[in-house]
Design a protein around this motif. Structure first.
Motif, PDB file in Angstrom:
ATOM      1  N   ARG A 108       9.688  46.437  83.742  1.00 28.05           N
ATOM      2  CA  ARG A 108       9.641  47.558  82.808  1.00 28.05           C
ATOM      3  C   ARG A 108       8.339  47.498  81.999  1.00 28.05           C
ATOM      4  NH1 ARG A 108      14.583  49.887  81.631  1.00 28.05           N
ATOM      5  NH2 ARG A 108      13.995  50.271  79.464  1.00 28.05           N
ATOM      6  N   PRO A 109       7.933  48.623  81.416  1.00 25.26           N
ATOM      7  CA  PRO A 109       6.740  48.575  80.553  1.00 25.26           C
ATOM      8  C   PRO A 109       6.930  47.551  79.433  1.00 25.26           C
ATOM      9  CG  PRO A 109       7.378  50.848  80.978  1.00 25.26           C
ATOM     10  CD  PRO A 109       8.484  49.983  81.521  1.00 25.26           C
ATOM     11  N   THR A 110       5.876  46.828  79.116  1.00 27.59           N
ATOM     12  CA  THR A 110       5.953  45.819  78.064  1.00 27.59           C
ATOM     13  C   THR A 110       6.298  46.476  76.724  1.00 27.59           C
ATOM     14  OG1 THR A 110       3.543  45.996  77.962  1.00 27.59           O
ATOM     15  CG2 THR A 110       4.462  44.102  79.133  1.00 27.59           C
ATOM     16  N   ILE A 111       6.752  45.652  75.784  1.00 26.48           N
ATOM     17  CA  ILE A 111       7.253  46.171  74.513  1.00 26.48           C
ATOM     18  C   ILE A 111       6.176  46.925  73.750  1.00 26.48           C
ATOM     19  CG2 ILE A 111       8.294  45.557  72.298  1.00 26.48           C
ATOM     20  CD1 ILE A 111      10.140  45.288  74.749  1.00 26.48           C
ATOM     21  N   HIS A 112       4.937  46.422  73.750  1.00 26.78           N
ATOM     22  CA  HIS A 112       3.891  47.146  73.017  1.00 26.78           C
ATOM     23  C   HIS A 112       3.572  48.482  73.648  1.00 26.78           C
ATOM     24  CE1 HIS A 112       1.313  45.071  76.031  1.00 26.78           C
ATOM     25  NE2 HIS A 112       0.567  46.148  75.927  1.00 26.78           N
ATOM     26  N   ARG A 113       3.769  48.623  74.953  1.00 29.60           N
ATOM     27  CA  ARG A 113       3.554  49.918  75.602  1.00 29.60           C
ATOM     28  C   ARG A 113       4.662  50.901  75.242  1.00 29.60           C
ATOM     29  NH1 ARG A 113       3.068  49.859  81.713  1.00 29.60           N
ATOM     30  NH2 ARG A 113       2.439  52.018  81.322  1.00 29.60           N
ATOM     31  N   GLN A 114       5.870  50.387  75.063  1.00 29.82           N
ATOM     32  CA  GLN A 114       6.984  51.265  74.724  1.00 29.82           C
ATOM     33  C   GLN A 114       7.017  51.652  73.248  1.00 29.82           C
ATOM     34  OE1 GLN A 114      10.932  50.435  76.396  1.00 29.82           O
ATOM     35  NE2 GLN A 114      10.040  48.739  77.551  1.00 29.82           N
ATOM     36  N   PHE A 115       6.696  50.693  72.374  1.00 32.74           N
ATOM     37  CA  PHE A 115       6.921  50.895  70.942  1.00 32.74           C
ATOM     38  C   PHE A 115       5.654  50.804  70.088  1.00 32.74           C
ATOM     39  CE2 PHE A 115      10.855  49.263  72.743  1.00 32.74           C
ATOM     40  CZ  PHE A 115      11.806  50.109  72.224  1.00 32.74           C
ATOM     41  N   GLY A 116       4.560  50.354  70.670  1.00 42.50           N
ATOM     42  CA  GLY A 116       3.346  50.134  69.891  1.00 42.50           C
ATOM     43  C   GLY A 116       3.156  48.666  69.578  1.00 42.50           C
ATOM     44  N   GLU A 117       1.893  48.270  69.444  1.00 42.54           N
ATOM     45  CA  GLU A 117       1.583  46.859  69.231  1.00 42.54           C
ATOM     46  C   GLU A 117       2.149  46.348  67.912  1.00 42.54           C
ATOM     47  OE1 GLU A 117      -2.313  43.858  69.355  1.00 42.54           O
ATOM     48  OE2 GLU A 117      -2.551  46.025  69.665  1.00 42.54           O
ATOM     49  N   HIS A 118       2.091  47.160  66.859  1.00 40.34           N
ATOM     50  CA  HIS A 118       2.582  46.717  65.554  1.00 40.34           C
ATOM     51  C   HIS A 118       4.077  46.447  65.587  1.00 40.34           C
ATOM     52  CE1 HIS A 118       3.328  50.996  65.693  1.00 40.34           C
ATOM     53  NE2 HIS A 118       3.959  50.997  64.533  1.00 40.34           N
ATOM     54  N   VAL A 119       4.825  47.302  66.293  1.00 41.06           N
ATOM     55  CA  VAL A 119       6.269  47.096  66.397  1.00 41.06           C
ATOM     56  C   VAL A 119       6.574  45.851  67.233  1.00 41.06           C
ATOM     57  CG1 VAL A 119       8.442  48.073  67.255  1.00 41.06           C
ATOM     58  CG2 VAL A 119       6.798  49.544  66.081  1.00 41.06           C
ATOM     59  N   ALA A 120       5.812  45.638  68.298  1.00 41.74           N
ATOM     60  CA  ALA A 120       6.036  44.464  69.151  1.00 41.74           C
ATOM     61  C   ALA A 120       5.854  43.172  68.362  1.00 41.74           C
ATOM     62  CB  ALA A 120       5.091  44.492  70.352  1.00 41.74           C
ATOM     63  N   ILE A 121       4.816  43.116  67.528  1.00 40.55           N
ATOM     64  CA  ILE A 121       4.570  41.911  66.728  1.00 40.55           C
ATOM     65  C   ILE A 121       5.704  41.695  65.730  1.00 40.55           C
ATOM     66  CG2 ILE A 121       3.052  40.877  65.000  1.00 40.55           C
ATOM     67  CD1 ILE A 121       0.716  42.307  66.432  1.00 40.55           C
ATOM     68  N   LEU A 122       6.092  42.765  65.037  1.00 37.13           N
ATOM     69  CA  LEU A 122       7.168  42.641  64.049  1.00 37.13           C
ATOM     70  C   LEU A 122       8.492  42.271  64.722  1.00 37.13           C
ATOM     71  CD1 LEU A 122       6.301  45.717  61.802  1.00 37.13           C
ATOM     72  CD2 LEU A 122       5.995  43.296  61.235  1.00 37.13           C
ATOM     73  N   ALA A 123       8.759  42.846  65.884  1.00 36.03           N
ATOM     74  CA  ALA A 123       9.999  42.525  66.601  1.00 36.03           C
ATOM     75  C   ALA A 123      10.017  41.059  67.022  1.00 36.03           C
ATOM     76  CB  ALA A 123      10.141  43.429  67.823  1.00 36.03           C
ATOM     77  N   ALA A 124       8.877  40.535  67.468  1.00 34.18           N
ATOM     78  CA  ALA A 124       8.809  39.129  67.863  1.00 34.18           C
ATOM     79  C   ALA A 124       9.065  38.218  66.669  1.00 34.18           C
ATOM     80  CB  ALA A 124       7.449  38.830  68.489  1.00 34.18           C
ATOM     81  N   VAL A 125       8.455  38.544  65.526  1.00 38.47           N
ATOM     82  CA  VAL A 125       8.671  37.738  64.318  1.00 38.47           C
ATOM     83  C   VAL A 125      10.144  37.790  63.909  1.00 38.47           C
ATOM     84  CG1 VAL A 125       8.125  37.531  61.870  1.00 38.47           C
ATOM     85  CG2 VAL A 125       6.306  38.000  63.509  1.00 38.47           C
ATOM     86  N   ALA A 126      10.738  38.980  63.978  1.00 35.89           N
ATOM     87  CA  ALA A 126      12.150  39.121  63.614  1.00 35.89           C
ATOM     88  C   ALA A 126      13.054  38.348  64.569  1.00 35.89           C
ATOM     89  CB  ALA A 126      12.535  40.600  63.591  1.00 35.89           C
ATOM     90  N   LEU A 127      12.718  38.330  65.850  1.00 39.39           N
ATOM     91  CA  LEU A 127      13.511  37.569  66.807  1.00 39.39           C
ATOM     92  C   LEU A 127      13.448  36.072  66.513  1.00 39.39           C
ATOM     93  CD1 LEU A 127      12.874  39.230  70.298  1.00 39.39           C
ATOM     94  CD2 LEU A 127      15.080  38.955  69.145  1.00 39.39           C
ATOM     95  N   LEU A 128      12.268  35.589  66.188  1.00 40.03           N
ATOM     96  CA  LEU A 128      12.133  34.170  65.830  1.00 40.03           C
ATOM     97  C   LEU A 128      12.978  33.856  64.595  1.00 40.03           C
ATOM     98  CD1 LEU A 128       8.295  33.704  66.354  1.00 40.03           C
ATOM     99  CD2 LEU A 128      10.114  32.717  67.755  1.00 40.03           C
TER     100      LEU A 128
END
Length: 302
Positions: A108-128
């Motif tokens: 599937r398209p990577t998370i930053h392609r689906q939601f934007g780079e800023h959302v991907a970074i924040l989502a990764a931090v939230a997952l951690l």
């Protein structure tokens, strides 16, 4: 084994499928959907719940059982889910444009392609953050054991683990490197999280220090084998990821050639099996699972 007993014992593939379903349901509970405007929650769910191999959480559960942990241990599933959240977060960060700039992940398209780079970074931090919160409050473990589990994961993620491995790969991956430097980076990128995964299994099973040390050695070999397999798979287009991302990089495949890497991979697997035998004995679901998985993968990437 009687016929009646055999009917009640699911075959290995069916058991793994059931475990994956259980993991998926619990991950969905731990990562509830937010509002329609909550893109960070949506990205967290997309990055974690999209079907994957689930190697690390399965490895944690199977190893804990092989070590004598009760299959119904109340915290085992949550420990496995926490490891998968950390793995998902690391993939999101690996894929963003300033790192690997990947287009595909798990088909599937990577998370930053689906939601934007800023959302991907924040989502990764939230997952951690979620992952550490789950481990800190997991049921069925003493406070000391929970602290040990958090410490193991922290070491695997931080400056002496995934973070350092990714930095070295970005900083030096396109430069000429010796074998030892490549192996050291691979250990940080891959072996460290496997090590933490197995230590969480040992903590849940209250394993002896000698067993835990053997599992660390097992994880080192297993991580190296996984990274070599990933390098071998890079030129193929049926992996669910971008093909050819390693072109120009100083991997062991580029340095030694594919055939030598296949042999080195099998050497790591042989060493890993020896360490695991000393930790858990001759029999075990973990051994069968890993042996079958690697054989299937190697057959695909001949």
């Amino acid at each position: 084994m009687t016929a009646h007993t055999a009917e009640k014992t699911p075959p290995p593939d069916e058991e793994l499928a059931l475990l994956k379903e259980t993991l998926q349901r619990r991950l969905e509970q731990l990562l509830p959907a937010g509002s329609q405007r909550d893109l960070v929650s949506a990205a967290m769910r997309e990055g974690t719940l999209t079907p994957g191999k689930r190697i690390r959480p399965l490895l944690l559960i199977l190893t804990a059982r092989d070590l004598g942990c009760d299959a119904h241990h109340p915290g085992l599933l949550d420990l496995a889910c926490a490891v998968e959240m950390i793995h998902a977060a690391s993939l999101m960060l690996d894929d963003i444009p300033c790192m690997d700039n990947a287009m595909l992940r798990r088909g599937r398209p990577t998370i930053h392609r689906q939601f934007g780079e800023h959302v991907a970074i924040l989502a990764a931090v939230a997952l951690l953050s979620n992952a550490f919160g789950v481990v800190a409050s997991v049921e069925g473990l003493s406070s000391e054991s929970r602290n040990q589990a958090v410490s193991e994961l922290s070491a695997a993620v931080g400056l002496q683990g995934l973070v350092q491995g990714q930095f070295l790969d970005l900083q030096e991956g396109n430069l000429p490197r010796g074998e030892d430097d490549i192996v050291a980076t691979n250990e940080l990128k891959t072996s460290m999280l496997f090590g933490a995964t197995l230590q969480l299994a040992a903590i849940a099973a209250d394993a002896a220090p000698m067993v835990r040390q053997r599992l660390r050695c097992f994880a080192q070999d297993l991580g190296q084998a996984f990274q070599l397999l990933d390098d071998l798979a890079d030129g193929h287009d049926n992996t669910g990821k971008d093909a050819g991302k390693d072109l120009g990089k100083s991997t062991l495949v580029a340095t030694l050639g594919a055939e030598a890497v296949r042999q080195r991979l099998r050497d790591h697997l042989h060493s890993a099996e020896d360490h695991f035998t000393h930790a858990c004995g001759q029999q075990g679901s973990t051994r069968r699972f890993m042996h079958a998985w690697f054989e299937r993968q190697l057959a695909d990437f001949q």
